[in-house]
Design a protein around this motif. Structure first.
Motif, PDB file in Angstrom:
ATOM      1  N   SER A   1       0.792  -1.129  -0.014  1.00 29.81           N
ATOM      2  CA  SER A   1      -0.169  -0.079   0.054  1.00 29.81           C
ATOM      3  C   SER A   1       0.860   1.168   0.068  1.00 29.81           C
TER       4      SER A   1
ATOM      5  N   VAL B   1       6.478  -5.292  -5.001  1.00 35.23           N
ATOM      6  CA  VAL B   1       7.417  -5.314  -6.219  1.00 35.23           C
ATOM      7  C   VAL B   1       8.174  -6.476  -6.165  1.00 35.23           C
TER       8      VAL B   1
ATOM      9  N   ASN C   1       1.519  -6.756  -9.553  1.00 34.79           N
ATOM     10  CA  ASN C   1       2.797  -7.388  -9.398  1.00 34.79           C
ATOM     11  C   ASN C   1       3.171  -8.458 -10.593  1.00 34.79           C
TER      12      ASN C   1
ATOM     13  N   GLY D   1       7.725   3.189  -8.859  1.00 32.59           N
ATOM     14  CA  GLY D   1       8.704   2.760  -7.940  1.00 32.59           C
ATOM     15  C   GLY D   1      10.184   2.386  -8.423  1.00 32.59           C
TER      16      GLY D   1
ATOM     17  N   ILE E   1      10.648  -0.785 -10.873  1.00 33.87           N
ATOM     18  CA  ILE E   1      10.275  -0.826 -12.532  1.00 33.87           C
ATOM     19  C   ILE E   1      10.702   0.503 -13.275  1.00 33.87           C
TER      20      ILE E   1
ATOM     21  N   MET F   1      -2.134   5.316 -13.777  1.00 30.04           N
ATOM     22  CA  MET F   1      -2.572   4.133 -13.533  1.00 30.04           C
ATOM     23  C   MET F   1      -3.701   4.217 -12.814  1.00 30.04           C
TER      24      MET F   1
HETATM   25  P1  NAD Z   1       7.203   0.335  -5.316  1.00 31.07           P
HETATM   26  O1  NAD Z   1       8.516   0.282  -5.109  1.00 31.07           O
HETATM   27  O2  NAD Z   1       6.462   2.254  -5.423  1.00 31.07           O
HETATM   28  O3  NAD Z   1       5.927   0.098  -4.147  1.00 31.07           O
HETATM   29  C1  NAD Z   1       6.503  -1.679  -3.794  1.00 31.07           C
HETATM   30  C2  NAD Z   1       5.393  -1.926  -2.567  1.00 31.07           C
HETATM   31  O4  NAD Z   1       5.840  -3.027  -2.252  1.00 31.07           O
HETATM   32  C3  NAD Z   1       5.905  -0.901  -1.474  1.00 31.07           C
HETATM   33  O5  NAD Z   1       4.536  -0.707  -0.802  1.00 31.07           O
HETATM   34  C4  NAD Z   1       6.909  -1.549  -0.657  1.00 31.07           C
HETATM   35  O6  NAD Z   1       6.769  -1.393   0.601  1.00 31.07           O
HETATM   36  C5  NAD Z   1       6.480  -3.363  -0.709  1.00 31.07           C
HETATM   37  N1  NAD Z   1       7.588  -4.022  -0.648  1.00 31.07           N
HETATM   38  C6  NAD Z   1       8.713  -3.819  -1.322  1.00 31.07           C
HETATM   39  N2  NAD Z   1       9.565  -5.001  -0.925  1.00 31.07           N
HETATM   40  C7  NAD Z   1       8.540  -5.877  -0.229  1.00 31.07           C
HETATM   41  C8  NAD Z   1       8.889  -7.171   0.451  1.00 31.07           C
HETATM   42  N3  NAD Z   1      10.220  -7.676   0.190  1.00 31.07           N
HETATM   43  N4  NAD Z   1       7.765  -7.687   1.110  1.00 31.07           N
HETATM   44  C9  NAD Z   1       6.559  -6.974   0.954  1.00 31.07           C
HETATM   45  N5  NAD Z   1       6.481  -5.830   0.453  1.00 31.07           N
HETATM   46  C10 NAD Z   1       7.317  -5.134  -0.095  1.00 31.07           C
HETATM   47  O7  NAD Z   1       6.482  -0.228  -6.687  1.00 31.07           O
HETATM   48  P2  NAD Z   1       5.429   0.152  -7.580  1.00 31.07           P
HETATM   49  O8  NAD Z   1       5.814   1.077  -8.676  1.00 31.07           O
HETATM   50  O9  NAD Z   1       4.188   0.496  -7.004  1.00 31.07           O
HETATM   51  O10 NAD Z   1       5.205  -1.251  -8.329  1.00 31.07           O
HETATM   52  C11 NAD Z   1       4.453  -2.315  -7.718  1.00 31.07           C
HETATM   53  C12 NAD Z   1       4.308  -3.475  -8.723  1.00 31.07           C
HETATM   54  O11 NAD Z   1       3.428  -2.940  -9.570  1.00 31.07           O
HETATM   55  C13 NAD Z   1       5.741  -3.894  -9.465  1.00 31.07           C
HETATM   56  O12 NAD Z   1       5.361  -5.267  -9.717  1.00 31.07           O
HETATM   57  C14 NAD Z   1       5.734  -3.303 -10.690  1.00 31.07           C
HETATM   58  O13 NAD Z   1       5.963  -3.920 -11.797  1.00 31.07           O
HETATM   59  C15 NAD Z   1       3.800  -3.129 -11.007  1.00 31.07           C
HETATM   60  N6  NAD Z   1       3.440  -2.053 -11.698  1.00 31.07           N
HETATM   61  C16 NAD Z   1       3.697  -0.690 -11.755  1.00 31.07           C
HETATM   62  C17 NAD Z   1       3.306   0.314 -12.317  1.00 31.07           C
HETATM   63  C18 NAD Z   1       3.512   1.896 -11.832  1.00 31.07           C
HETATM   64  O14 NAD Z   1       3.183   2.849 -12.515  1.00 31.07           O
HETATM   65  N7  NAD Z   1       4.175   2.193 -10.660  1.00 31.07           N
HETATM   66  C19 NAD Z   1       2.670   0.261 -13.468  1.00 31.07           C
HETATM   67  C20 NAD Z   1       2.681  -1.294 -13.719  1.00 31.07           C
HETATM   68  C21 NAD Z   1       2.738  -2.281 -12.897  1.00 31.07           C
END
Ligand code: NAD
Ligand code: MG
Length: 398
Positions: free
Chosen positions: A15, A105, A127, A208, A211, A269
């Motif tokens: 979150s 992630v 994810n 993040g 990504i 998004m």
């Molecule tokens: P982010 O790094 O901003 O957030 C990741 C989240 O996961 C955070 O809440 C973090 O605290 C948590 N986290 C990290 N390591 C962890 C662990 N070992 N155990 C439990 N929780 C953990 O990443 P994001 O940009 O929000 O991306 C999240 C997923 O969504 C990724 O798989 C990414 O490829 C996918 N995604 C993101 C976007 C985007 O626009 N940001 C678009 C498409 C897909």
């Protein structure tokens, strides 16, 4: 919103990240009434506590056990339960709720995502790494449990919205669009010298770190090709990638009769999250509207295979099948971490991934006779991380 059939009980995994925060922001903007069971984060206790005090989940979980005291202190007297550790994240993901946002992630998202699927939730899947590492079993698990996996990745959300499953056999091509990332028009020499800061500066999105680097190498699109192959049961040769810098057309489906359907929207998004939340309904919220006149010309180009070898590395891993996609994902996670730590150069990232896959192939480990696909993904992940770390050390010493 009385007539819409929206989920009422939800959990948001990850979150505190970019997608997680967009999800909560969307709930707020749409004024939906949700009861949140769990919010989970990696290590940002301050942000998690702030979200928990606003959204009142039953439980707030932090993966990093060292951050638990801070989380506890910040939530003292709130009545919100707290827990810590990877197992606790997976345990709360298994609780019965109608809808789960999977926005952790990396490979760390696999076990919680599978747990949510097993519990029969509608899994809104950001994810992508969990699909890459264990796509078929994740989809099977969701189906058996009576739930579903709805893609949040914008390209896959686009295809999900325009692909009629009854006509899947009559699709000739899926075309995934890509921004091209920060190095779309960079020279090879510029990319060779790219800094961490340059690679993190995505043109259209604040995402993040992992990504963002994946977008810069275009491994993000490679992961997405694998994601699309599993989600839409499409052979690799029918999946193409086009660079589309404006990110207005989020992907296209070409049918056998030559008709091509696309989904459009501003680069944001929240609409794909809204789609995954309300499907098959449409969530009303004050969304930024697409204005085609101000959007300007929409342009397209082929990705450059010389500067972005990650795309073909991913296609090869997909074609090889078996444990190759999971190994590729693990090597990429380690290579990206090494680049972010300034231990290797930008163009070393795809080299680490390719070399790891080659070494694992040469090692000719006997096929793992393992009928637990998650356990087997975990073994592959661990082995590939070890090999990738060796390759990184070799590069850093050179
Ligand atoms: P982010 O790094 O901003 O957030 C990741 C989240 O996961 C955070 O809440 C973090 O605290 C948590 N986290 C990290 N390591 C962890 C662990 N070992 N155990 C439990 N929780 C953990 O990443 P994001 O940009 O929000 O991306 C999240 C997923 O969504 C990724 O798989 C990414 O490829 C996918 N995604 C993101 C976007 C985007 O626009 N940001 C678009 C498409 C897909
Ligand atoms: Mg995407």
């Amino acid at each position: 919103m009385g007539t819409l059939n929206l989920p009422r009980t939800v959990s948001v995994l990850g979150s505190t990240g970019s997608i997680g925060m967009s999800t909560l922001e969307l709930f707020e903007l749409a004024g939906v009434e949700v009861e949140i069971f769990a919010l989970t984060a990696g290590r940002n206790a301050a942000r998690l506590a702030e979200q928990a005090l606003r959204w009142r989940p039953q439980v707030a979980v932090i993966e990093d056990e060292a951050a638990l005291p801070e989380l506890r202190e910040r939530l003292q007297g709130s009545g919100i339960r707290t827990a810590a550790g990877a197992q606790a994240v997976t345990d709360v993901a298994a609780a019965e709720v109608q809808w789960v946002m999977s926005a952790i992630v990396g490979f760390a998202g696999l076990a919680p995502t599978l747990a949510a699927a097993k519990a029969g939730a509608i899994v809104a899947l950001a994810n992508k790494e969990s699909l890459v590492c264990a796509g078929p079993s994740l989809l099977r698990t969701a189906k058996l449990a009576g739930g579903a996996v709805i893609p949040v990745d914008s390209e896959h959300s686009a295809i999900f919205q325009v692909l009629d499953p009854a006509l899947a056999g009559q699709v000739s091509r899926l075309i995934l669009t890509s921004s091209g990332g920060p190095f779309r028009d960079a020279t090879h020499a510029q990319m060779a010298a790219a800094t961490r800061e340059q690679a993190l500066a995505h043109p259209n999105f604040s995402m993040g770190a992992k990504i963002s680097i994946d977008s810069a190498t275009m491994m993000n699109k490679g992961l997405e090709v694998i994601e699309a192959a599993y989600l839409f049961a499409m052979p690799p040769e029918r999946i193409e990638v086009l660079v589309h810098p404006q990110q207005i057309i989020h992907s296209l489906v070409e049918y056998a009769d030559g008709s091509t359907l696309a989904q459009l929207g501003p680069p944001d998004m929240r609409p794909p999250i809204a789609c995954a939340f309300a499907w098959p309904d449409r969530l009303p919220w004050p969304a930024p509207r697409l204005d085609l006149v101000t959007a300007g010309p929409l342009t397209f180009q082929h990705p450059d295979p010389q500067r972005f070898p990650s795309l073909s590395i991913a296609k090869q891993a997909l074609a090889r099948g078996g444990r190759a996609p999971a190994a590729m994902n693990a090597a990429n996670e380690r290579a990206v971490a090494a680049f972010l730590d300034r231990r290797i150069r930008f163009l070393d990232i795809p080299n680490v991934v390719a070399e790891t896959l080659e070494r694992m192939d040469r090692a000719a480990t006997p096929a793992v006779l393992d009928n637990d696909p998650v356990e087997s993904a975990r073994n592959t992940d661990a082995e590939a991380r070890r090999v990738a770390d060796e390759v990184v050390i070799g590069l850093a010493a050179a």
